[in-house]
Design an enzyme around this catalytic site. Structure first.
Site, PDB file in Angstrom:
ATOM      1  N   MET A  58      -0.412   5.782   3.577  1.00  0.00           N
ATOM      2  CA  MET A  58      -1.767   5.315   3.322  1.00  0.00           C
ATOM      3  C   MET A  58      -1.846   4.179   2.303  1.00  0.00           C
ATOM      4  O   MET A  58      -2.854   3.475   2.248  1.00  0.00           O
ATOM      5  CB  MET A  58      -2.641   6.472   2.812  1.00  0.00           C
ATOM      6  CG  MET A  58      -2.251   6.985   1.443  1.00  0.00           C
ATOM      7  SD  MET A  58      -3.494   8.065   0.656  1.00  0.00           S
ATOM      8  CE  MET A  58      -4.584   6.851  -0.080  1.00  0.00           C
ATOM      9  N   TYR A  59      -0.814   3.978   1.498  1.00  0.00           N
ATOM     10  CA  TYR A  59      -0.897   2.965   0.447  1.00  0.00           C
ATOM     11  C   TYR A  59      -1.007   1.575   1.073  1.00  0.00           C
ATOM     12  O   TYR A  59      -0.093   1.110   1.755  1.00  0.00           O
ATOM     13  CB  TYR A  59       0.310   3.021  -0.479  1.00  0.00           C
ATOM     14  CG  TYR A  59       0.422   4.285  -1.299  1.00  0.00           C
ATOM     15  CD1 TYR A  59      -0.668   5.147  -1.469  1.00  0.00           C
ATOM     16  CD2 TYR A  59       1.616   4.628  -1.930  1.00  0.00           C
ATOM     17  CE1 TYR A  59      -0.563   6.298  -2.232  1.00  0.00           C
ATOM     18  CE2 TYR A  59       1.727   5.783  -2.693  1.00  0.00           C
ATOM     19  CZ  TYR A  59       0.644   6.623  -2.834  1.00  0.00           C
ATOM     20  OH  TYR A  59       0.740   7.765  -3.585  1.00  0.00           O
ATOM     21  N   SER A  60      -2.123   0.939   0.826  1.00  0.00           N
ATOM     22  CA  SER A  60      -2.432  -0.364   1.429  1.00  0.00           C
ATOM     23  C   SER A  60      -2.196  -0.333   2.932  1.00  0.00           C
ATOM     24  O   SER A  60      -1.690  -1.280   3.528  1.00  0.00           O
ATOM     25  CB  SER A  60      -1.615  -1.469   0.757  1.00  0.00           C
ATOM     26  OG  SER A  60      -1.985  -1.599  -0.600  1.00  0.00           O
TER      27      SER A  60
END
Length: 348
Positions: free
Chosen positions: A60-62
């Site tokens: 999900m990070y960026s």
């Protein structure tokens, strides 16, 4: 760098891990404070040169670009057999059905996406990024076990959840002969010690190592009280206000002042003292340091040489007041609200 074992496994990891949420395309998730690839690569290289071999990210990070940036940098700068790559899954990656969660379908899809973005054929530590209460736990655990047996994943980990839920998962894994969680990624620092009640004793008893997210309390422990939100991230991180509320401001200030006093007496940095306190806890394997500068990496490594005296530990812990933020950390609705701000609008 002296390496440590991850829990009761034979895996050697550095006692400092790099949290890669800081690295990602600013147009894909955290537009204010994330670092693009050009700015991220020198920091990843600097961490490797300091002896850090442990890197943690999440799908999900960026929206995946953190994994892409980390994967390309590690391929260029490191020996894959020497480094440990950890990533996570659970949160929404796309609109529509099956775009999130821990169903068998989602797990099998997301591991392939993460492997492709990271540019590797296996993930060292694959972690559930909170529980998915819409999927039977047995379905999730068996699917994760199958990934280990297929060779796509080496070890399994979990993250913040009520201790009873984690105990249930560990019990099922043992009972069914499935690969077990070897790590717990939890919220733990001098301003947030609620995990000492149940989760940390459970991990000690089960031989599970803990990886600490937000070890510096979103930077609060690294700066004097009046500079709590002086950084770009500090002034724009809405989730920080969920974790650290006005209800405990007086107690938090007392702890932050104590960190400053110990640091001044030692001629050390505040961050070094706060991280050294964590290192004194036997269950802590490594704090996840979201470094945006080389100096922050150097401070984290320098903290490994600090051993706090008993009177210093008492001074650091004396001002703590119990907080009640745990449900906010684990609550599905709260996390969905955070993710809604990160995802692009749903398409028809």
């Amino acid at each position: 760098m002296h390496y440590v074992k991850l829990g009761t496994t034979g895996l050697d990891v550095s006692p400092i891990a790099i949290g890669a949420m800081t690295y990602g395309d600013p147009n894909r998730g955290h537009p204010v404070w994330s670092l693009d690839e050009e700015a991220s690569r020198p920091l990843i290289k600097h961490a490797l040169e300091a002896g850090i071999n442990f890197f943690d990210t999440a799908n999900m990070y960026s929206l995946g670009s953190s994994e892409e940036i980390l994967g390309r940098a590690l391929k260029d700068y490191a020996d894959r057999d020497e480094i440990v790559i950890a990533t996570k899954l659970r949160h929404q990656m796309r609109s529509g059905p099956n775009g999130k969660g821990l169903s068998r379908k989602a797990i099998m899809a997301e591991v392939e996406h993460s492997l492709a973005r990271l540019g590797t054929d296996y993930i060292d530590l694959y972690q559930v990024h909170r529980n998915d209460h819409t999927t039977p736990l047995e379905e999730t655990l068996e699917a994760l076990h199958d990934l280990v047996k297929a060779g796509k994943v080496r070890y399994l980990g979990a993250s913040s959840m009520p201790a009873w839920e984690f105990a249930k998962a560990l019990h099922l894994q043992r009972e069914r002969g499935w690969a077990r969680f070897v790590s717990m990624q939890d919220h733990y620092n001098l301003l947030a010690r609620e995990e000492e009640r149940e989760m940390i004793p459970l991990c000690l008893d089960e031989g599970v190592g803990t990886l600490v997210w937000s070890p510096l309390a979103r930077g609060r422990l690294a700066r004097p009280w009046g500079e709590a939100k002086s950084t770009v991230r500090g002034g724009s991180d809405a989730y920080s206000d969920v974790l650290y509320t006005p209800a405990t401001e007086a107690a938090d200030r007392a702890v932050i002042d104590a960190v400053g006093a110990v640091a001044k007496a030692r001629g050390a940095k505040r961050a070094q003292v706060a991280l050294a306190w964590l290192r004194g806890k036997p269950v802590v394997i490594a704090p996840l340091v979201g470094a945006s500068t080389a100096r922050q990496i150097d401070d984290a490594v320098a903290s490994l040489d600090i051993k706090l005296a008993d009177d210093e530990i008492r001074a650091l812990e004396a001002g703590y007041t119990p907080r009640h933020d745990f449900q906010a950390i684990c609550d599905d609705a709260e996390m969905e609200a955070v993710m809604a701000r990160l995802l692009p609008p749903a398409t028809a």
